[in-house]
Design a protein around this motif. Sequence first.
Motif: not given
Length: 828
Positions: A357-375
Motif C-alpha cells: 500500500f505504501s509503495g503506491v504513494v510515490l508512483p502516484a505522486v509521479f503521476a500527479a506531477h506529470g498528469e495533464g502534460a504539466a511535466d
Amino acid sequence: MDGDEGQPTAAGGAFAWACALGAGSGAAALGHQLLWTRRTVDLLGAGTESAARVFACFFLGLALGSGLGAWLARRVRRPWLTLGLAEAGVAALCLPVVFLPFWTSGLWTALGPEALESGRVAWVKLGLSLLTLTPPAVLMGVFLPLAGRAVFGERRRLGRDGLWLYALNTLGGVAGMAAVLLWAQPALGAMGAMWAILAINAAVAGGCFAAHARFGAGPGAEVPTPVPERRLISAWVALLAFASGFLVLASELAFLQMLLLAAPLSLYAAAGMLMTVILCLGLSALATPRLLRAAGGPAPLLPFALGASALATLLAPAVFHVLARFGLNLFEAGGVPAFFAALAGVSLLVLGPVFLFSGVVLPAVFAAHGEGAADERGHGWGWILAANGLGGFLGAEFAYRFLMPAAGIYGTVAACAAVYAVLALAAAARVRSRAGAGFALASAAAALLAFAPVSGLPSVNPSMPVRVLHAEAGREGSLAVIESPAMGRAMLLQNQYMLGSTAARYEQERLGHLPLLLHPAPRRVGYIGMATGITPSAALRHEGVERIEVAELSRSVARAAEDWFAEFNGGLHADPRVRLWLEDGRVFAAAHSGTFDVLTGDLFLPWGPGEGRLYAVEHFAHCRAALRPGGVFVQWLPMHQLTRGHFAAIRAAFAEVFGEHDVFTAGFEPHTPLLALVGWNGGGLDWEVVRARTAGARASLADPVLRHAEGLALLYLGRPETKPDVVPNTLNNMRLELEAARRRVGGGAPYLAGTEWLELRGELAASAAQPRDGGGLPNAAERIARASLRVRTGTGGGRSMREWLPEALLLDSGADWRRWPGPDPRYH
C-alpha cells in the motif's frame, strides 16, 4: 544519432535500453547497500547503528544525487554518456568501502582511549560514514533523472513510462540482493562479493556508453526549459514525496527490529526482510498504472493508498505476535534457501500489505506531477526523487536517534501509522471525495484507538514459561530480564539468546578468574563483553588489581546489569576501580594499545550479526597489541555453538596472531562446554606462577578448581597442534559468521557438545604438549569428563570420579563444592 526523437524505433529502443540498464543499476545499488550494511560493522560496531547509518547515508546520497540529476537533466546534451561516467564513478567511489578494514585498521589505535572518553570517536564514525558511503550513493541517485532525460519525449511520458522505469530499477535491486546473498557472498566471501557488484557497475557503464553511440542525445535534446527549477514541483508533491521516504524508512527500521526478535541471524534476516520490502515497493509501482485508471487519477487514489498504509502498519505487529504465539521458528527452515523462503513468507504476510500500500504513494505522486502534460518530459522527476531520498535519510536518523529510544519498536510503528492517517485526511480534503474522506477518517480513528494497544505489545514471547521482571525494545533490539526456577535470573536478548543467568554464576565467575590466575601480578585488566557483569566482577576479588575496564556495546545490557544483577556481580558499577566503555569490542581493543596485563574476551554468538568478527585475525591482532609485555589474552569459546570447522577457523586465526598457545576448558559440563584459547605477548604459561597465584587467592575464592594449581591442571588441555592448511576467519572472508549462520538454519556438521565434544577434547589433549611441572592431569581430567557425561545422560556405571581427584582438592576444607564445574565428583 542526435535528433532522432521523431523515429519511433529509436525511441522505443532507447526506452528498452533504459529499462534494462535501470534494472542493472538498481541491482548494483542495492547489492552495494546490503554489503555496506555488513562492511560498516567493522567501522561502527556490531549494533543496529550500522544498518541505520547505512540506510541514512544511502538515502542522503540518493537525495543529493537525484537533485544533481535533475539539475544536469536540463543542461547536459549527452545524457547516456553522462550516465556511463556516473556508473563508472560509482565503482571508483566504492573502493574505499571495499578496502575499509585495511585503511581503518590503525585508526582507533592512533586515536587512543582519550578519543573514546571524549566522544570524538562518535564524530569520527559519523564523518567516515558520510565520506565513504554518501559519495557513491550520490552518483547512484543520478541514474533515474538522467535516464528520464534520455528517453522522455513525445512518445515516452513520465506519468506512464516513468513508473515502469522506476519499478524495474527497484525490482533490479531485489535481484541484486538475492545474487549477493545466495551466490556471491557464500561463493566469493565479502571481498569477492563486492568486486562482483563493482563488475555490474562496469557493465552498466558500458551499456550506457553503447546507448550513447546508438541513440545520441535522446528525444529531449532540443526541448526548451521555460519553467524555473524552483517551480518544477508543487509543495504538495514535495511533501508527499518527502513523507513517503520518511515513513518507509522509519517503519522499515522498526519492522527490522521486530523481525529480529524471531531470527537474529548474521545479515541474512535483515537482508531477507529488506528484499521483501523492495519487492513490494517494485510490485506496487508496476500495479499503480492500473490502480490510477480504476480510481480515476492520482488525486482520488492517494487517500485510499495512505489510509490503507495506516491500517496495514497498525495490523503488522498484531499479525507478528499471533505467529510468534503459535510457534514461529525460522531456525527450523532446513537450509539457507528454505530459511529465505520461510522468512519471505513471514515478511510478506506481516509486512507485505504495509509496503504494497505504501509503495503506491510515490508512483502516484509521479503521476500527479506529470498528469495533464504539466511535466511529461520529467524535468521535475529528479526533484521528487530528491525529496523522497531526503525523507528516507531523515526518517532513518529520526527513528534510530529519537523515536525508537523514546517509544520502542511498537511505539515507532504506531507513530508511523498515525502520520499515514493524517496524510490520508489531508489528501481526501484536497480531492473532496466522500469515499476517500470516509476511508481516511476510518483509518485515522483506527490509528487513534490502536495507538496505545500496539505500542504496549510485549517484546518477549508470551509462550515462554518465565516471569518477566523487565523488558524493553528499542533501537538496540529487545532485552528482557527474566526469572524461572531452572535458570534463576537471566538476561534474554532478542528473544533468542541468554546473556547469562544466576544459575550459572559460578561458571561465569570462573571465566573471569582463570585468566587472572595465569598472570603473576595483574594490575590493569580488561573484559570485552559485560552481559550480567558476573564475569568481570571476578577481578574485584583479586588483590593488586588497580583498574578494571569493561567494554559493552549495548547501553540496555549495561543498565540491566546495574539495575537487576548488582547483588550477583558485586556492585560492579559502583566500584571506583571499574570503568565501563559503551563501545564495540574491536574498537575498544584497538584503542587501548599496550594497556592490559590481562584481557578477556567473553562468549560471542557465532551467527550473530557482526559477532563473528570478534573471532577474526584482525581483532586478535588488536587484542595482542592491547597487552603489556608479558600480558595474557584469553578468548572464551561456546563450543556447543561451534562445529569442528568453525573451531578450526577460529584457532587458525588465533594462531596466526599468537603462534603457539595454551588451551583450557571451563569445566566438565558435557552439553555446554566452554573452551579458552590463551595467548601471550611474550613469556608463557608458568605453573609456578599459577601455584603462587592460587595459593594467594584462597582467602577470597571458594571454587575448588581455582584454589589449587592441581585444579587448574584438570582444566588444562595443553598446547595442541594447529593444522597448517586451515583457512582462518578474517574480516574479508567472514568465514565463521556465514558458515555458522548456514549451519544454524540448515543442519550439517554436529555441534561440539556431548560425545562430539569429548572426542574433540581427547584429540586436543592427545596432540598437545603437556608441561608436567604444574601437575598436569590429562588422564584424570579425561576420565572425569566422560563420567560427567554418563551422569548427565543417566547412563551411570563406571568408577567413581572421587578417586581421580587430586589429593589437594579432596583435603581442602575451605572449598565450596557447589561451585564444582560439573556433577559433584565426591558423590558420582
